[in-house]
Scaffold this active site. Structure first.
Site, PDB file in Angstrom:
ATOM      1  N   GLU A  47      38.364 -60.278 -24.906  1.00 32.13           N
ATOM      2  CA  GLU A  47      39.541 -60.327 -25.703  1.00 32.13           C
ATOM      3  C   GLU A  47      39.762 -58.449 -26.404  1.00 32.13           C
ATOM      4  OE1 GLU A  47      38.645 -61.707 -29.745  1.00 32.13           O
ATOM      5  OE2 GLU A  47      40.644 -62.177 -30.248  1.00 32.13           O
ATOM      6  N   ASN A 107      48.046 -61.365 -29.659  1.00 31.83           N
ATOM      7  CA  ASN A 107      46.812 -61.178 -28.905  1.00 31.83           C
ATOM      8  C   ASN A 107      46.786 -61.786 -27.577  1.00 31.83           C
ATOM      9  OD1 ASN A 107      44.298 -61.125 -28.418  1.00 31.83           O
ATOM     10  ND2 ASN A 107      43.339 -61.633 -30.465  1.00 31.83           N
ATOM     11  N   LYS A 124      47.602 -65.834 -27.736  1.00 28.63           N
ATOM     12  CA  LYS A 124      46.635 -66.500 -28.453  1.00 28.63           C
ATOM     13  C   LYS A 124      47.129 -67.498 -29.470  1.00 28.63           C
ATOM     14  CE  LYS A 124      42.366 -65.732 -31.415  1.00 28.63           C
ATOM     15  NZ  LYS A 124      41.391 -64.517 -31.683  1.00 28.63           N
ATOM     16  N   GLU A 143      43.284 -60.778 -38.235  1.00 30.77           N
ATOM     17  CA  GLU A 143      44.193 -61.343 -37.232  1.00 30.77           C
ATOM     18  C   GLU A 143      45.460 -61.928 -37.764  1.00 30.77           C
ATOM     19  OE1 GLU A 143      42.826 -62.949 -33.357  1.00 30.77           O
ATOM     20  OE2 GLU A 143      40.945 -62.795 -34.482  1.00 30.77           O
ATOM     21  N   CYS A 169      39.210 -66.272 -27.630  1.00 33.22           N
ATOM     22  CA  CYS A 169      38.380 -66.335 -28.715  1.00 33.22           C
ATOM     23  C   CYS A 169      38.300 -67.637 -29.435  1.00 33.22           C
ATOM     24  CB  CYS A 169      38.427 -65.205 -29.698  1.00 33.22           C
ATOM     25  SG  CYS A 169      37.045 -64.846 -30.584  1.00 33.22           S
ATOM     26  N   ASN A 194      35.578 -61.708 -29.391  1.00 36.16           N
ATOM     27  CA  ASN A 194      35.178 -60.861 -30.350  1.00 36.16           C
ATOM     28  C   ASN A 194      34.764 -61.539 -31.430  1.00 36.16           C
ATOM     29  OD1 ASN A 194      35.908 -57.566 -29.921  1.00 36.16           O
ATOM     30  ND2 ASN A 194      37.304 -58.957 -28.920  1.00 36.16           N
TER      31      ASN A 194
HETATM   32  N1  CDT Z   1      38.568 -62.779 -32.299  1.00 36.58           N
HETATM   33  C1  CDT Z   1      38.397 -64.053 -32.915  1.00 36.58           C
HETATM   34  O1  CDT Z   1      39.200 -65.182 -32.944  1.00 36.58           O
HETATM   35  N2  CDT Z   1      37.223 -64.214 -33.539  1.00 36.58           N
HETATM   36  C2  CDT Z   1      36.632 -65.601 -34.387  1.00 36.58           C
HETATM   37  C3  CDT Z   1      35.922 -65.133 -35.486  1.00 36.58           C
HETATM   38  C4  CDT Z   1      35.621 -66.083 -36.555  1.00 36.58           C
HETATM   39  S1  CDT Z   1      37.060 -66.460 -37.720  1.00 36.58           S
HETATM   40  C5  CDT Z   1      36.790 -65.049 -38.529  1.00 36.58           C
HETATM   41  C6  CDT Z   1      36.029 -66.523 -33.563  1.00 36.58           C
HETATM   42  O2  CDT Z   1      36.458 -67.670 -33.627  1.00 36.58           O
HETATM   43  O3  CDT Z   1      35.205 -66.057 -32.971  1.00 36.58           O
END
Ligand code: CDT
Length: 310
Positions: A47, A107, A124, A143, A169, A194
């Site tokens: 991502e 995204n 996304k 995000e 993600c 990420n």
């Molecule tokens: N990039 C991304 O979606 N990261 C989220 C972080 C947790 S929610 C703050 C994930 O689900 O891994």
């Protein structure tokens, strides 16, 4: 005829805030070449693979991070990656921040075939985090400020001899992601992530990040009879540590390749798409066993509604 897709998961280490695209694209090309040397047909990048994970920073103006967005794909900065893919005859999947001509921010993932042509695009669906500044957090997860939720949902494309789906993600934590792809016959699901190790709303979850990462992707693979490729941008990026542990998971739910280090590294697996049939045509034969009439709440209702008196 066997349907083997050699898939590379091109895990990345951190990208600094001021790294330019040329530097990052060089890293992507190096990973693509590693993939070609390993016999890969397809290399999957994480991502937001072109920039630092900028939603960790608040800006007053929502356009304050627009330097991290791509206005077209490919563009002059990324074209060398497309050219090298065509030369090597290796496809790839690339995550980036997309700013559309009419001002929408997504995204996004694109799937590129071995001829260097974009054959699939995914935006996304599940946008995590928050939209307002929350200064009590050690870092932000904005995000929901910088990206819109995809209006397009989940689709699949016929490519690389199989049926391919993409997710990004946070999507990987939701069973609906895999099931909607599974219902379209997905055999190979590509997921970049990420994932900061620190989760401010409930730090009890911090030590469980790797466990949850595998839990959700392995379940999604098994319950839908699909290969799942999970690819991290991990390590300590601008002071925030994120999960690595990229992995390739078989339709059995078993991990067949896993990154054992953080940083830029390619792992790969020979994914036999016909293995999917073992699950899609037996235990998870949707046509025979699913009961959509019993699942109506899943699409009719968003949050929890307790029945009267409960
Ligand atoms: N990039 C991304 O979606 N990261 C989220 C972080 C947790 S929610 C703050 C994930 O689900 O891994």
């Amino acid at each position: 005829m066997t349907r083997i897709v050699n898939v590379g998961a091109a895990q990345m280490g951190p990208i600094a805030a001021d790294d330019n695209r040329a530097t990052v694209v060089e890293r992507l090309i190096a990973l693509l070449r590693d993939g070609a040397a390993a016999g890969c047909d397809l290399v999957v990048f994480p991502e937001l693979a072109l920039t630092t994970f900028f939603p960790r920073w608040w800006t007053e103006d929502v356009s304050g991070h627009d330097q991290y967005f791509e206005r077209s794909m490919p563009n002059d900065d990324v074209q060398p990656l497309f050219d090298e893919a065509r030369r090597l005859e290796v496809g790839f999947c690339l995550g980036y921040a997309e700013l559309t001509p009419d001002g929408h921010r997504y995204n996004t993932y694109v799937l590129v075939d071995a001829a260097g042509s974009i054959v699939g695009k995914y935006r996304k669906v599940h946008i995590p985090g928050h939209a307002g500044h929350e200064p009590h957090r050690p870092f932000q997860h904005l995000e929901r400020r910088y990206f819109e939720e995809s209006p397009d949902g989940f689709g699949v494309v016929g490519a690389f001899g199989g049926v391919i789906g993409m997710a990004i993600c946070n999507d990987r934590r939701w069973p609906e992601t895999y099931r909607v792809l599974g219902l379209q016959g997905a055999e190979l699901i590509l997921i970049g992530y990420n994932t900061p190790l620190h989760y401010a709303p409930d730090p009890n979850q911090n030590p469980l990040q790797s466990f949850h990462n595998n839990l959700v992707m392995a379940s999604g693979a098994y319950q839908n009879g699909a290969w799942v490729v999970g690819v991290a941008k991990g390590g300590i990026e601008e002071g925030v540590e994120s999960l690595s542990h990229s992995q390739i998971i078989a339709p059995s739910g078993q991990v067949v390749a896993q990154a054992t280090v953080s940083g830029d590294v390619l792992i790969s697996a020979r994914c036999d798409l016909d293995l999917c049939r073992h699950y899609k045509e037996t235990l998870f034969n949707f046509e025979v066993y699913r009961r959509p009439e019993a699942y109506r709440l899943i699409t009719e209702q968003k949050g929890v509604v307790r029945p009267p008196g409960v």
